[in-house]
Design a protein around this motif. Sequence first.
Motif, mmCIF file in Angstrom:
data_model
loop_
_atom_site.group_PDB
_atom_site.id
_atom_site.type_symbol
_atom_site.label_atom_id
_atom_site.label_comp_id
_atom_site.label_asym_id
_atom_site.label_seq_id
_atom_site.Cartn_x
_atom_site.Cartn_y
_atom_site.Cartn_z
ATOM 1 N N LYS A 314 0.802 -1.226 0.000
ATOM 2 C CA LYS A 314 0.000 0.000 0.000
ATOM 3 C C LYS A 314 0.834 1.275 0.000
ATOM 4 N N PHE A 315 2.054 1.218 0.515
ATOM 5 C CA PHE A 315 2.804 2.448 0.769
ATOM 6 C C PHE A 315 3.116 3.212 -0.528
ATOM 7 N N LEU A 316 3.841 2.599 -1.465
ATOM 8 C CA LEU A 316 4.258 3.310 -2.673
ATOM 9 C C LEU A 316 3.096 3.671 -3.588
ATOM 10 N N PRO A 317 2.101 2.803 -3.812
ATOM 11 C CA PRO A 317 0.951 3.243 -4.623
ATOM 12 C C PRO A 317 0.257 4.470 -4.043
ATOM 13 N N GLU A 318 0.124 4.529 -2.713
ATOM 14 C CA GLU A 318 -0.491 5.696 -2.090
ATOM 15 C C GLU A 318 0.370 6.934 -2.290
ATOM 16 N N LEU A 319 1.693 6.754 -2.215
ATOM 17 C CA LEU A 319 2.602 7.888 -2.397
ATOM 18 C C LEU A 319 2.450 8.493 -3.787
ATOM 19 N N PHE A 320 2.456 7.668 -4.837
ATOM 20 C CA PHE A 320 2.357 8.188 -6.202
ATOM 21 C C PHE A 320 0.965 8.724 -6.491
ATOM 22 N N SER A 321 -0.023 8.160 -5.856
ATOM 23 C CA SER A 321 -1.382 8.672 -6.036
ATOM 24 C C SER A 321 -1.487 10.108 -5.517
ATOM 25 N N GLN A 322 -0.949 10.351 -4.337
ATOM 26 C CA GLN A 322 -0.980 11.707 -3.781
ATOM 27 C C GLN A 322 -0.059 12.647 -4.557
ATOM 28 N N LEU A 323 1.032 12.107 -5.080
ATOM 29 C CA LEU A 323 2.007 12.953 -5.779
ATOM 30 C C LEU A 323 1.426 13.544 -7.057
ATOM 31 N N THR A 324 0.598 12.778 -7.757
ATOM 32 C CA THR A 324 0.036 13.246 -9.028
ATOM 33 C C THR A 324 -1.371 13.811 -8.887
ATOM 34 N N ASP A 325 -1.936 13.770 -7.692
ATOM 35 C CA ASP A 325 -3.282 14.283 -7.472
ATOM 36 C C ASP A 325 -3.242 15.810 -7.454
ATOM 37 N N GLU A 326 -4.064 16.430 -8.291
ATOM 38 C CA GLU A 326 -4.100 17.893 -8.354
ATOM 39 C C GLU A 326 -4.574 18.507 -7.045
ATOM 40 N N ALA A 327 -5.316 17.768 -6.254
ATOM 41 C CA ALA A 327 -5.822 18.306 -4.983
ATOM 42 C C ALA A 327 -4.768 18.325 -3.887
ATOM 43 N N THR A 328 -3.646 17.669 -4.108
ATOM 44 C CA THR A 328 -2.592 17.644 -3.082
ATOM 45 C C THR A 328 -1.977 19.024 -2.930
ATOM 46 N N GLU A 329 -1.841 19.485 -1.708
ATOM 47 C CA GLU A 329 -1.234 20.793 -1.457
ATOM 48 C C GLU A 329 0.256 20.759 -1.807
ATOM 49 N N ASP A 330 0.784 21.935 -2.146
ATOM 50 C CA ASP A 330 2.188 22.025 -2.546
ATOM 51 C C ASP A 330 3.123 21.625 -1.411
ATOM 52 N N THR A 331 2.761 21.988 -0.180
ATOM 53 C CA THR A 331 3.617 21.615 0.959
ATOM 54 C C THR A 331 3.683 20.101 1.112
ATOM 55 N N LYS A 332 2.540 19.459 0.994
ATOM 56 C CA LYS A 332 2.494 18.001 1.091
ATOM 57 C C LYS A 332 3.253 17.357 -0.064
ATOM 58 N N ARG A 333 3.063 17.898 -1.266
ATOM 59 C CA ARG A 333 3.755 17.341 -2.424
ATOM 60 C C ARG A 333 5.269 17.500 -2.283
ATOM 61 N N LYS A 334 5.695 18.604 -1.694
ATOM 62 C CA LYS A 334 7.125 18.814 -1.478
ATOM 63 C C LYS A 334 7.697 17.731 -0.561
ATOM 64 N N GLU A 335 6.980 17.412 0.530
ATOM 65 C CA GLU A 335 7.450 16.369 1.442
ATOM 66 C C GLU A 335 7.483 15.009 0.748
ATOM 67 N N LEU A 336 6.492 14.739 -0.096
ATOM 68 C CA LEU A 336 6.465 13.484 -0.830
ATOM 69 C C LEU A 336 7.670 13.369 -1.780
ATOM 70 N N VAL A 337 8.011 14.476 -2.446
ATOM 71 C CA VAL A 337 9.149 14.470 -3.372
ATOM 72 C C VAL A 337 10.455 14.229 -2.625
ATOM 73 N N PHE A 338 10.626 14.891 -1.488
ATOM 74 C CA PHE A 338 11.857 14.714 -0.712
ATOM 75 C C PHE A 338 11.979 13.271 -0.215
ATOM 76 N N PHE A 339 10.858 12.692 0.190
ATOM 77 C CA PHE A 339 10.904 11.292 0.618
ATOM 78 C C PHE A 339 11.298 10.383 -0.552
ATOM 79 N N LEU A 340 10.718 10.637 -1.720
ATOM 80 C CA LEU A 340 11.016 9.813 -2.887
ATOM 81 C C LEU A 340 12.484 9.940 -3.287
ATOM 82 N N LYS A 341 13.019 11.138 -3.187
ATOM 83 C CA LYS A 341 14.443 11.333 -3.494
ATOM 84 C C LYS A 341 15.314 10.536 -2.523
ATOM 85 N N GLU A 342 14.989 10.614 -1.221
ATOM 86 C CA GLU A 342 15.764 9.883 -0.220
ATOM 87 C C GLU A 342 15.643 8.376 -0.453
ATOM 88 N N TYR A 343 14.478 7.943 -0.839
ATOM 89 C CA TYR A 343 14.257 6.528 -1.101
ATOM 90 C C TYR A 343 15.110 6.058 -2.290
#
Length: 815
Positions: A314-343
Motif C-alpha cells: 500500500k505504501f508506494l501506490p499511495e505515495l504516487f497517487s498523492q504525488l500526481t493528485d491535483e488536490a494535493t497541497e504544494d507543501t504536502k507534495r514537497k514532502e512526498l518528493v523529498f521522501f522519494l528522493k531519499e528513497y
Amino acid sequence: MADTRRRVKLYVLNDERQWDDRGTGHVSSAYVEQVKGMSLLVRAESDGTLLLESKIQPDTTYQKQQETLIVWSEAENYDLALSFQEKAGCDEIWEKICQVSGKDPSVDITQDIIEESEEERFEEIPDAASPIELPPCELSKLEEVSELFNSVSSVLPSPIRREKLAIAIENENYIKKLLDLFHICEDLENVEGLHHLYEIFKSIFLLNQNALLDMMFSDDVIMDVIGCLEYDPSQPQAIRHREYLQSRANFKEVIPISNVELLNKIHQTYRVQYIQDVVLPTPSVFEENMLSTLSSLIFFNKAEIVSMIQDDEKFLPELFSQLTDEATEDTKRKELVFFLKEYCTFAQTFQNRDGFFKMLTNLGILPALEVILAMEDTDVRQAAIDIFAYIVEYSPSMIREFILQEANTQDDDVILMNLVIEQMICDPDPELGGAVQLMGLIRILIDPENMIATVNKTEKTEFLSFFYKHCMHVLTAPLLANTTEDKPSKDDYQTAQLLSLVLELLSFCVEHHTYHIKNYIINKDFVRRALILMKSRNMFLVLSVVRFVRRIVSMKDEVYNRYLIKGELFAPIVDAFQANGKRYNLLNSAVLELFEFIRMEDIKSLITYVVESHIDVFRDVEYVQTFKVLKMKYDQLKDRLNDKPTIEKTFMSYSSLHPTTILHNSRYRRDARTLEEEEEIWFDQEDESEDGEAIVPVSDMLKAKMETEIDQITKIIDVKKGHNNEVDGNRDVFSNTSSTRPTNPLVNSSRSMSPPPGLMIKAASPPPTTDITANTIQRKTGIVGLVDYPDEDSESDEDDEEVEDSPASKRPRLM
C-alpha cells in the motif's frame, strides 16, 4: 607526484610502551654502501629528510599485521613500525624483506619466536588466550581505562588483543557501566571525566567490532553514546548533538508507516549516519579501514529499508497517487518528493536495482516527474532532477521509450524531454549548476552509443527523428533569440554560460548525429547565427563558438565545407583573430589550431577558400608555419588546375577516335562516392527550393572528382598507346577505325539485336589482301562490333590477339 602505495607513518615504541609518531613519509628499499646491504629508507613527505635508514637483517624478526603494518625490533628496547596507507605498498616492501630473509612472502613473520614466555605463546592462540582484565569502572579509574582502550584500539596492536578487549567489554557489560559514569560526570560537571569518556568511546568505535556497535546503537543507549561523544577534548566547549537530534531533526511520515520494525530501522539508520558523518572525527588515511564495520552497518540498514518499503503493497501506490493528485497541497507534495528522493538515494546501494526501477516505472514515476518539474518551488524541482538523474544513469532506454510513447498523445510543451530542456534553460542558479547537470543527462539520452537496435525497430532512428522534430527548436531557442541582430542581445555572464552549454551540446550532436544535425544546421543557417556570439565580451563563449565550428570542420564533409565557403562563415573568426592582435591566449591558440587542422587534413576546398579570401590577414603570422604551408598547397592546386586543358584536349581527341574503348574503361558504377555526391546534390536542391538558390553550381561540386578522373584518363592513354605500338610498329593505329565502330553503347551491350550482315560477312570471309595490318584491323572491328562483353575486357583483348596470330582460322562468335 610520489606513489601513495609507499606512503607510510613511522612509529617508535617509547619507554612507556607507547607508540610515538615520528612522521609521515615514503618508504623504499635500496642497497646502501655504508652498511653493505639492502636497507629500508623512509624520507619525510614535507622536506625529503631521512627519517629512517634500517638495514634488513636476515636474523631479525619482522612481522606483518593487519595487511598494512610491518613491525620489528632493532635493539632490546627499540621497536619500530611502518603503517602503510595502502595494502599494495605493504606487500611490496614485505616481499623485499622476505627476499633478504629467505622466506616466502606468504608468511606473516620471518622468524620463529623461541624465547617467548608461555603467556605470550598463548596470546597467539585465540581459543587459549586469557582475557584482558578490565580496570574497575570507577571515576578514579577512567584515565587508566582510557589509556588501556587507546593502546589496544590503535593501529599497531595485533588483532588478537583487540578481539580479547572486545570480548571483555561485552562479557562484563562494560558499556552500560561506562554510561552510568557518564551520567554521574554530567551531573557533577566533571569535565576531565567527560573527556576521558569521549576517548574511551572513540576507542570502542575503532575496535571495529559488530557486537559492540549493536550494543551502542540499541534504542535505550544510543543517545547516551552520542552524549559521550559531545565532549571532545580538542573543542573549547561541548557540541550539543543530542539537542539537535531530539528537537531540530524532526521525523515526518509523509505516508503513515504501520510497520514498527521499519520505523525503528529508519530512526537507527539516521542516527548512526549522523554519528559517522558529524559526531566522529574525520579518520586519517590510516584509520579509515578501522570503521569499516560501521559503514557496513549503514549499508545493510539502507538496503533493508528499501526492501521493506518495496514489500509494502500500500505504501508506494499511495505515495504516487498523492504525488500526481491535483488536490494535493504544494507543501504536502514537497514532502512526498523529498521522501522519494531519499528513497531513490538509498536504492543506489540496492543490488536488484533493475527490479527497483522497473517497479517505480510501473507505479508512474515518470508522469509524476512531469508534474513536479512544472512546480515553481526550486527545491522541489531540484529534487525531481536528482530523481530523474538516477533513472537516466541507470536506464536511458527506459526514459526514451516513455518519451516516444507520450509524443503521440501530448503537446510538445509538456513532453518530458522538453520539460528537462526548459529546466536547463531556466536554471536560476547564477553558476548554472543545475543546468550543467541537466546537460549531462540530455547528452546521455541523445547519445547513439547507448541506444538499442532490435530486429523490429531501431531506437536510434526513432528517437533522433523525434528529437529533431519536437525538441531541437526548444534547445536552440535561447541562442536564436539572442542573435537576432549583429551582436548578442544579452551578454551577461549567466546568459553566456547557458549559450556555451547549448553550443557544447550541439557540438556533441555534430559529432554523433551527422545527417540530422547537418540538415538542421544548413536549413536554419545556424552557424551564421552562432558566429554573432563571437562579438561577446565573455571570452569563454567566444571559444565555445570556435570549438563548434572546429567540430564541424573536423567532420571533413564537403556539404559542410561548401556551406561555410558560400556563407563566408570564416570571416567572423578571422576578424576576431585580427582584433586579438599579438596576444598569446586561448583564442589565438584555438584559431591557429583550426587552420592547422585544415592544413594537416589537406581539405582542398577550405584551403582554396582561406588563401583566396583571408591570406592577407595571416601574412605576418610567422611564429607558426601553418599559413605558409597553406599558401604552398594552394599554389600546388592552382598549378594542377592550369594543366587540366592539355589533358582534357588529349582526352577529347582520344575519345572521338575510340568511344567504345572509353566506354570499356569508364563504365558507370554506383559506388560510395556516387552516393555521397547524390546526397550532396540533394542538399543543394533542398536549399534551392527553400532559399531560392543553390549553395554552389554542380560543376564546382564535381571539381575534385574531375581532377582524379583526368589523372586516370592520362594513364589509360599511355597504356593504350604502348599496346598499339607493339601491334603496329610506327603505323597510325587510329586510322579507319572510328567509322566502323558503333557510336551507341546500347548497341554493344544489347544481346537481343542481330549484328549487321556486313560485319558478319567481313568476319567470316575476309577479302584477300597483302596488308596484314589492315586485314587485322577489319577483323577486330567486326568482332568487337558483333558481340561486346562489358564485364570481360581482358577476355576481349585475348580474342583480339588470337585474330592477329591466325586470321584464317578465327570464326565469328554468333549470339
